[in-house]
Design an enzyme around this catalytic site. Structure first.
Site, mmCIF file in Angstrom:
data_model
loop_
_atom_site.group_PDB
_atom_site.id
_atom_site.type_symbol
_atom_site.label_atom_id
_atom_site.label_comp_id
_atom_site.label_asym_id
_atom_site.label_seq_id
_atom_site.Cartn_x
_atom_site.Cartn_y
_atom_site.Cartn_z
ATOM 1 N N GLU A 293 -5.217 4.673 -3.219
ATOM 2 C CA GLU A 293 -6.651 4.966 -3.138
ATOM 3 C C GLU A 293 -7.024 6.125 -4.061
ATOM 4 O OE1 GLU A 293 -7.730 5.628 0.969
ATOM 5 O OE2 GLU A 293 -6.894 3.694 1.600
ATOM 6 N N GLU B 258 -14.253 -1.430 -1.806
ATOM 7 C CA GLU B 258 -14.504 -1.622 -0.368
ATOM 8 C C GLU B 258 -15.862 -1.066 0.057
ATOM 9 O OE1 GLU B 258 -11.259 -0.575 2.231
ATOM 10 O OE2 GLU B 258 -12.471 -0.877 4.031
ATOM 11 N N LYS C 74 -0.457 -0.365 -4.291
ATOM 12 C CA LYS C 74 -1.884 -0.037 -4.287
ATOM 13 C C LYS C 74 -2.045 1.392 -3.797
ATOM 14 C CE LYS C 74 -5.041 -1.631 -1.090
ATOM 15 N NZ LYS C 74 -5.536 -0.353 -0.531
ATOM 16 N N ASP D 134 0.838 -1.199 0.000
ATOM 17 C CA ASP D 134 0.000 0.000 0.000
ATOM 18 C C ASP D 134 0.873 1.250 0.000
ATOM 19 O OD1 ASP D 134 -2.736 0.258 -0.156
ATOM 20 O OD2 ASP D 134 -3.100 -0.378 1.910
#
Ligand code: KIV
Length: 292
Positions: free
Chosen positions: A122, A189, A120, A90
């Site tokens: 967001e 999510e 990863k 992340d």
């Protein structure tokens, strides 16, 4: 001597093939060597070194305080343990939001210093330019939409996302922007199951759901939730497969009481001395006792 077949690492091509064949892919988080070794041995496809480590390992209340140094430190042992699983690290809060250049540099650090196979991050349309630049630099990217914990202070809570049609449209345009930017997969999510199915059916890349129903191309959960080691709260979307928290506490209580009672260490945990040394020590003790 029997020849051993080399283990084939999971790559982004594996994800593409699985989506084409309609085969589910599996991901769990992992933040240390023994857990990653167990995940790999269990045949997990991907290990996500999630910034959830801030909450489940480091004891913070959110993922916001997690740093690049934390991510690198925890990704390294996972990489050492993962023989087959793809390791995705992340990108922590503020490691890619400031500029594309910083995003590229930090993605590069996760690959070069920590040994990750992919990163990863967001966000949707707003991070698409950075995703493109990172992918163009040769780094596979996984996106993350729906509930995005790094933006929790903007949303004001951990509630369900994409409930209304306008939000659904925005979700699909974000997912499409990530796909066009070259992302290999997207974590979805905490969104309604039919919404996750709609996005999955309308993009060409792998969707990995967490609290997003059964129709995503794959599933991910936080490993501490799965093994019952995080007990502050248990999200509705989680399934607990073991309760290691109580097992661990019981073991520690038994140790404390054994040590206090003198029951540990027993003879089998101790090292004897040579007979001559034992005799000499006994003699020394006797002489000392007489001198008193
Ligand atoms: O940080 C994390 O563990 C995650 C998962 C919840 C997908 O992003």
């Amino acid at each position: 001597m029997g020849e051993t077949t080399p283990i084939k690492k999971v790559t982004v091509s594996y994800l593409k093939e699985a989506k084409a064949k309609g085969e589910k892919v599996t991901m769990l988080t992992g933040y240390d060597y023994p857990t990653a070794a167990a995940l790999d041995a269990a045949g997990i496809d991907m290990i996500l070194v999630g910034d959830s480590l801030g909450m489940v390992v480091l004891g913070y209340d959110s993922t916001i305080p997690v740093t690049m140094e934390d991510m690198i430190h925890h990704t390294k042992p996972v990489v050492r343990a993962a023989k087959r699983a793809m390791v995705i690290a992340d990108m922590p809060f503020m490691s890619y939001q400031i500029s594309t250049k910083e995003g590229m540099r930090n993605a590069g650090r996760l690959m070069q210093e920590a040994g990750a196979d992919a990163v990863k991050l967001e966000g949707g349309v707003e991070v698409a330019k950075t995703v493109r630049a990172i992918v163009d630099a040769g780094i596979p990217v996984v996106g993350h939409l729906g509930l995005t914990p790094q933006s929790i202070n903007v949303f004001g809570g951990y509630g369900l996302r994409a409930k209304g049609l306008a939000e659904v449209d925005k979700l699909l345009s974000d997912a499409t922007a990530l796909e066009l930017a070259g992302a290999s997969a997207i974590v979805l999510e905490k969104i309604p199951a039919p919404v996750a199915k709609y996005v999955t059916d309308n993009i060409g890349i792998t969707t990995i759901g967490i609290g997003a129903g059964p129709d995503c191309d794959g599933q991910v959960l936080v490993v501490h939730d799965v093994i019952g080691l995080f007990e502050k709260f248990v999200p509705k979307f989680t399934k607990q497969y073991a309760a290691l928290g109580p097992t661990m506490r019981q073991a520690f209580e038994e140790y404390v009481s054994d040590v206090k009672a003198g029951a540990f260490p027993a003879e089998e945990h101790s090292f004897p001395a040579d007979e001559a040394v034992t005799k000499a020590l006994a003699e020394k003790s006797r002489t000392k006792a007489k001198g008193k």
